[in-house]
Design an enzyme around this catalytic site. Structure first.
Site, PDB file in Angstrom:
ATOM      1  CE  LYS A  52      -3.754  -2.510   2.218  1.00 40.40           C
ATOM      2  NZ  LYS A  52      -4.438  -2.887   3.461  1.00 40.40           N
ATOM      3  CD  GLN A  96      -3.213  -4.603   6.551  1.00 38.77           C
ATOM      4  OE1 GLN A  96      -3.133  -3.632   5.791  1.00 38.77           O
ATOM      5  NE2 GLN A  96      -3.895  -5.690   6.219  1.00 38.77           N
ATOM      6  CG  ASP A 119      -9.313  -0.259   4.979  1.00 36.54           C
ATOM      7  OD1 ASP A 119      -8.926  -0.519   3.821  1.00 36.54           O
ATOM      8  OD2 ASP A 119      -8.634  -0.488   5.991  1.00 36.54           O
TER       9      ASP A 119
END
Ligand code: NAD
Length: 288
Positions: A52, A96, A119
């Site tokens: 990412k 994460q 997200d």
């Protein structure tokens, strides 16, 4: 059969974002800044976060990585999220997953300012998604929509079977596929671990979206001739011929199903690369 090339599409989207970033630079506007939080040192999470951050660098985004020991308390992590929420220089924040067992994932997700939740996991974004309002869509389902759009795949009135009901893929994509929009307007059936006779559902599907985590679960005899197959699964199986000792396979038996379907996403190179591209799109949108 046509391959749905998520890798090529992700490169196209990243190039479009890169151009937008350079326009922003030229006009003196804010440059998108994505911040990732990584707790502990799970090897898979390390790889995901690294990819990412690398993608951010490639397209000209700013990025920050905040790392914490797996012993960090829930209260301390929530505090750190608050600090980032209040930093006007950071536009997107992702934590994460998975997190250590002593930390409540729901509390963490809900602590993120929903406007920075790139997200798309915050209940505010999930609610807005369900109401068909503008929001950050969960990145993997967003990537699936982009693939369907890119290849002009008809979804209206189609029989769509989603296999899996996770919070991050199965559940949101089932909502999105039935929304009154394109891609959407499909008649959606959600199958899961308690579904009896999975094949009786998948055989009737015009579109199958498999997000299960069981290698090659979907076989040719479970698929209707001409179906569209979206394979979200990313499963490692042993392969002595590979240097790493493993290879990635999907939830669909690609070799069996490829000659029966009309379109299929490969693994790797299908939905996977689109997830990062859509995370970057969400970050760009959070900056505007
Ligand atoms: P999960 O483990 O959270 O959920 C799995 C779902 O499958 C559950 O809802 C369960 O009810 C269902 N299920 C289990 N056994 C089943 C069976 N026999 N029949 C029908 N349904 C069954 O999984 P997830 O996080 O949604 O991930 C699914 C897969 O997708 C994994 O392989 C994961 O690695 C992959 N994944 C890929 C991406 C990507 O970017 N390509 C993103 C997220 C997840």
């Amino acid at each position: 059969m046509q391959i749905l090339d998520g890798k090529a599409l992700s490169i196209k989207i990243k190039n479009q974002i890169k151009e937008e970033v350079s326009r922003k630079k030229d006009s003196g506007a804010s440059i998108p800044h994505l911040c990732a939080i990584l707790v502990g040192n799970d090897p898979a999470s390390e790889t995901y976060v690294r990819n990412k951050i690398k993608s951010c660098e490639e397209i000209g985004f700013k990025s920050s990585l905040f790392r914490y020991e797996s012993s960090i308390s829930e209260a301390e992590l929530l505090h750190q999220i608050d600090v980032i929420n209040n930093d006007p220089d950071i536009h997107g924040l992702l934590v994460q997953l998975p997190l250590p067992k002593h930390i409540d994932v729901s509390k963490v997700v809900e602590k993120i300012d929903y406007r920075k939740d790139v997200d798309g996991f915050h209940p505010m974004n999930i609610g807005r998604m369900a109401k068909n309002l503008p929001c950050a869509l969960p990145a993997t389902p967003y990537g699936i929509l982009k693939i369907l759009e890119e290849y002009n795949i008809e979804t209206k009135g189609k029989n769509c079977v989603v296999v899996g009901r996770s919070q991050i893929v199965g559940s949101p994509i089932s909502i999105l596929m039935s929304r009154p929009a394109y891609p959407g307007n499909a008649t959606v059936t959600v199958c899961h671990s308690h579904t009896i006779d999975l094949a009786s559902y998948t055989r009737k599907a015009d579109i199958i979206i498999a997000a299960v985590g069981i290698p090659q679960l979907i076989k040719a005899d479970m698929v209707k001739e001409g179906a569209v197959i979206i394979d979200v699964g990313m499963n490692r199986i042993d392969d002595a011929s590979k240097k790493s000792g493993f290879r990635l396979v999907g939830d669909v038996d690609f070799n069996e199903v490829k000659d029966k379907c009309s379109y299929i996403t490969p693994v790797p190179g299908g939905v996977g690369p689109m997830t990062i591209a859509c995370l970057l799109l969400n970050t760009l949108q959070a900056t505007n």
